[in-house]
Write a protein that holds these residues in place. Sequence first.
Motif, PDB file in Angstrom:
ATOM      1  N   VAL A 232       0.784  -1.303   0.066  1.00  0.00           N
ATOM      2  CA  VAL A 232       0.045  -0.039  -0.111  1.00  0.00           C
ATOM      3  C   VAL A 232       0.759   1.352  -0.139  1.00  0.00           C
ATOM      4  O   VAL A 232       1.861   1.341   1.004  1.00  0.00           O
ATOM      5  CB  VAL A 232      -0.892   0.190   1.136  1.00  0.00           C
ATOM      6  N   SER A 233       0.784   1.906  -0.980  1.00  0.00           N
ATOM      7  CA  SER A 233       1.159   3.592  -0.961  1.00  0.00           C
ATOM      8  C   SER A 233       0.676   4.385   0.157  1.00  0.00           C
ATOM      9  O   SER A 233      -0.285   4.648   0.294  1.00  0.00           O
ATOM     10  CB  SER A 233       1.230   4.175  -2.397  1.00  0.00           C
ATOM     11  N   LEU A 234       1.824   4.732   1.061  1.00  0.00           N
ATOM     12  CA  LEU A 234       1.417   5.470   2.127  1.00  0.00           C
ATOM     13  C   LEU A 234       1.158   7.032   1.820  1.00  0.00           C
ATOM     14  O   LEU A 234       0.641   7.954   2.645  1.00  0.00           O
ATOM     15  CB  LEU A 234       2.470   5.151   3.225  1.00  0.00           C
ATOM     16  N   LYS A 235       1.544   7.466   0.580  1.00  0.00           N
ATOM     17  CA  LYS A 235       1.265   8.845   0.209  1.00  0.00           C
ATOM     18  C   LYS A 235       1.099   9.085  -1.480  1.00  0.00           C
ATOM     19  O   LYS A 235       1.395   7.895  -1.856  1.00  0.00           O
ATOM     20  CB  LYS A 235       2.665   9.447   0.376  1.00  0.00           C
ATOM     21  N   GLU A 236       0.524  10.015  -1.891  1.00  0.00           N
ATOM     22  CA  GLU A 236       0.940  10.254  -3.470  1.00  0.00           C
ATOM     23  C   GLU A 236       2.250  10.267  -3.698  1.00  0.00           C
ATOM     24  O   GLU A 236       2.959  11.380  -3.043  1.00  0.00           O
ATOM     25  CB  GLU A 236      -0.147  11.569  -3.630  1.00  0.00           C
ATOM     26  N   GLN A 237       2.703   9.721  -4.512  1.00  0.00           N
ATOM     27  CA  GLN A 237       3.840   9.583  -5.039  1.00  0.00           C
ATOM     28  C   GLN A 237       4.031   9.293  -6.580  1.00  0.00           C
ATOM     29  O   GLN A 237       3.273   8.399  -7.180  1.00  0.00           O
ATOM     30  CB  GLN A 237       4.912   8.867  -4.360  1.00  0.00           C
ATOM     31  N   THR A 238       5.410   9.458  -7.013  1.00  0.00           N
ATOM     32  CA  THR A 238       5.526   8.868  -8.459  1.00  0.00           C
ATOM     33  C   THR A 238       6.800   8.120  -8.050  1.00  0.00           C
ATOM     34  O   THR A 238       7.926   8.747  -7.575  1.00  0.00           O
ATOM     35  CB  THR A 238       5.661  10.031  -9.587  1.00  0.00           C
ATOM     36  N   VAL A 239       7.101   6.962  -8.756  1.00  0.00           N
ATOM     37  CA  VAL A 239       8.156   6.061  -8.866  1.00  0.00           C
ATOM     38  C   VAL A 239       8.698   5.903 -10.159  1.00  0.00           C
ATOM     39  O   VAL A 239       7.827   5.676 -11.084  1.00  0.00           O
ATOM     40  CB  VAL A 239       7.945   4.824  -7.992  1.00  0.00           C
ATOM     41  N   ILE A 240      10.034   5.950 -10.414  1.00  0.00           N
ATOM     42  CA  ILE A 240      10.643   5.616 -11.461  1.00  0.00           C
ATOM     43  C   ILE A 240      11.173   4.370 -11.890  1.00  0.00           C
ATOM     44  O   ILE A 240      11.814   3.682 -10.986  1.00  0.00           O
ATOM     45  CB  ILE A 240      11.614   6.809 -11.940  1.00  0.00           C
ATOM     46  N   ILE A 241      10.873   3.290 -12.739  1.00  0.00           N
ATOM     47  CA  ILE A 241      11.204   2.097 -12.949  1.00  0.00           C
ATOM     48  C   ILE A 241      11.861   2.079 -14.349  1.00  0.00           C
ATOM     49  O   ILE A 241      11.118   2.272 -15.322  1.00  0.00           O
ATOM     50  CB  ILE A 241      10.165   0.887 -12.695  1.00  0.00           C
ATOM     51  N   ASP A 242      13.049   1.952 -14.435  1.00  0.00           N
ATOM     52  CA  ASP A 242      13.904   2.115 -15.878  1.00  0.00           C
ATOM     53  C   ASP A 242      13.486   2.952 -16.724  1.00  0.00           C
ATOM     54  O   ASP A 242      12.947   3.109 -17.678  1.00  0.00           O
ATOM     55  CB  ASP A 242      13.422   0.712 -16.409  1.00  0.00           C
ATOM     56  N   LYS A 243      13.589   4.434 -15.981  1.00  0.00           N
ATOM     57  CA  LYS A 243      13.065   5.705 -16.824  1.00  0.00           C
ATOM     58  C   LYS A 243      11.624   5.918 -16.988  1.00  0.00           C
ATOM     59  O   LYS A 243      11.266   6.881 -17.637  1.00  0.00           O
ATOM     60  CB  LYS A 243      13.982   5.831 -18.273  1.00  0.00           C
ATOM     61  N   THR A 244      10.844   4.950 -16.663  1.00  0.00           N
ATOM     62  CA  THR A 244       9.524   5.096 -16.901  1.00  0.00           C
ATOM     63  C   THR A 244       8.544   5.381 -15.475  1.00  0.00           C
ATOM     64  O   THR A 244       8.687   4.738 -14.488  1.00  0.00           O
ATOM     65  CB  THR A 244       8.743   3.753 -17.282  1.00  0.00           C
ATOM     66  N   PRO A 245       7.875   6.579 -15.399  1.00  0.00           N
ATOM     67  CA  PRO A 245       7.383   6.988 -14.228  1.00  0.00           C
ATOM     68  C   PRO A 245       5.854   6.275 -13.864  1.00  0.00           C
ATOM     69  O   PRO A 245       5.237   6.017 -14.765  1.00  0.00           O
ATOM     70  CB  PRO A 245       6.982   8.543 -14.487  1.00  0.00           C
ATOM     71  N   PHE A 246       5.772   5.888 -12.567  1.00  0.00           N
ATOM     72  CA  PHE A 246       4.658   5.189 -12.230  1.00  0.00           C
ATOM     73  C   PHE A 246       3.912   6.094 -11.088  1.00  0.00           C
ATOM     74  O   PHE A 246       4.717   6.032 -10.150  1.00  0.00           O
ATOM     75  CB  PHE A 246       4.815   3.726 -11.909  1.00  0.00           C
ATOM     76  N   HIS A 247       2.717   6.622 -11.332  1.00  0.00           N
ATOM     77  CA  HIS A 247       1.763   7.232 -10.119  1.00  0.00           C
ATOM     78  C   HIS A 247       1.173   6.733  -9.196  1.00  0.00           C
ATOM     79  O   HIS A 247       0.468   5.682  -9.788  1.00  0.00           O
ATOM     80  CB  HIS A 247       1.352   8.535 -10.851  1.00  0.00           C
ATOM     81  N   PHE A 248       1.669   6.811  -8.150  1.00  0.00           N
ATOM     82  CA  PHE A 248       0.576   6.242  -7.031  1.00  0.00           C
ATOM     83  C   PHE A 248      -0.502   7.339  -6.372  1.00  0.00           C
ATOM     84  O   PHE A 248       0.192   8.338  -5.888  1.00  0.00           O
ATOM     85  CB  PHE A 248       1.194   5.567  -5.881  1.00  0.00           C
ATOM     86  N   ARG A 249      -1.477   6.970  -6.259  1.00  0.00           N
ATOM     87  CA  ARG A 249      -2.423   7.994  -5.414  1.00  0.00           C
ATOM     88  C   ARG A 249      -2.085   7.545  -3.717  1.00  0.00           C
ATOM     89  O   ARG A 249      -1.678   6.203  -3.634  1.00  0.00           O
ATOM     90  CB  ARG A 249      -4.058   7.518  -5.530  1.00  0.00           C
TER      91      ARG A 249
END
Length: 298
Positions: A232-249
């Motif tokens: 579970v994402s504890l905050k709104e955040q963006t993670v980069i995986i191999d130069k690709t961004p993935f946004h989490f609510r």
Amino acid sequence: MTQPQKAIAPKFFYDKRGSELFDQICEVEEYYPTRTEIHLLKTYCRDIAQLVGQDCLLIEYGSGSSAKVRLLLDALPHLAGYMPIDISQEHMLQASAELAQSYPDLDVIAVCADYTQDFQLPPYSKKPVNHKLIFFPGSTIGNLHPQEAIHLLKQSRRLLDKGDSMLIGVDLKKDPAILNAAYNDAQGVTAAFNLNLLDRINQELNANFDLSHFHHWAFYNQDESRIEMHLVSLKEQTVIIDKTPFHFRQDETIHTENSYKYSIEEFQDMANYAGFDAQQVWTDADHLFSLHYLTISH
């Protein structure tokens, strides 16, 4: 990760660290499946050996640390060979080397493969094989959706001939409180196991997950008869995986594992549909876990 419900297949848990953590999970007080299955193997290994007979090629799916299979190796006479199959190569090769030292007369043929996908057994002709037995412990089949589980059983059926068999551990339906405790141990080992998946992605896929911004969540889904594990994402955040961004609510999850629970009759029906005959089943006094001996009669 691009789907509305982000998900990662549980087979990717098992790098070296993940495999070590799973071995630790099997030792925690709340996690009943391992000790119950070991109790069943110790109690009924002679009965299993009588059903199998001599000159057996023992094939193990998801061999991991190979702890349970030692009970069968001690019980089965004059084995033709032992073939561990696991996706975690480093962990499997280490365990196979230790096993070969413990059983110097045993031919160990280690195979790195994903047994959930179609694959062929490597050629084996060092000793005559009278019987093939696939050993699939740990209720790992519960990690698959029922249709995927049927596919795996059908794939296993194609690897076997008339007279061969499969010995498989299946977790049973039970009080949800027991299930929820088993996947939320007080020591936090299961949580570390789940979060290690993100650490593995960081190391192998050039990602930047901050593990402190996620937490482990496991619960029994009564409608689906399965434990679900999520991160579970504890905050709104963006993670980069191999130069690709993935946004989490905030509170968005990555679904990392299912563990389906079956009644004995439900699993036997599934096995029969896949082409097996349900010959024997053993269970403990508390009806927590089952061990099924399936055969090929045609």
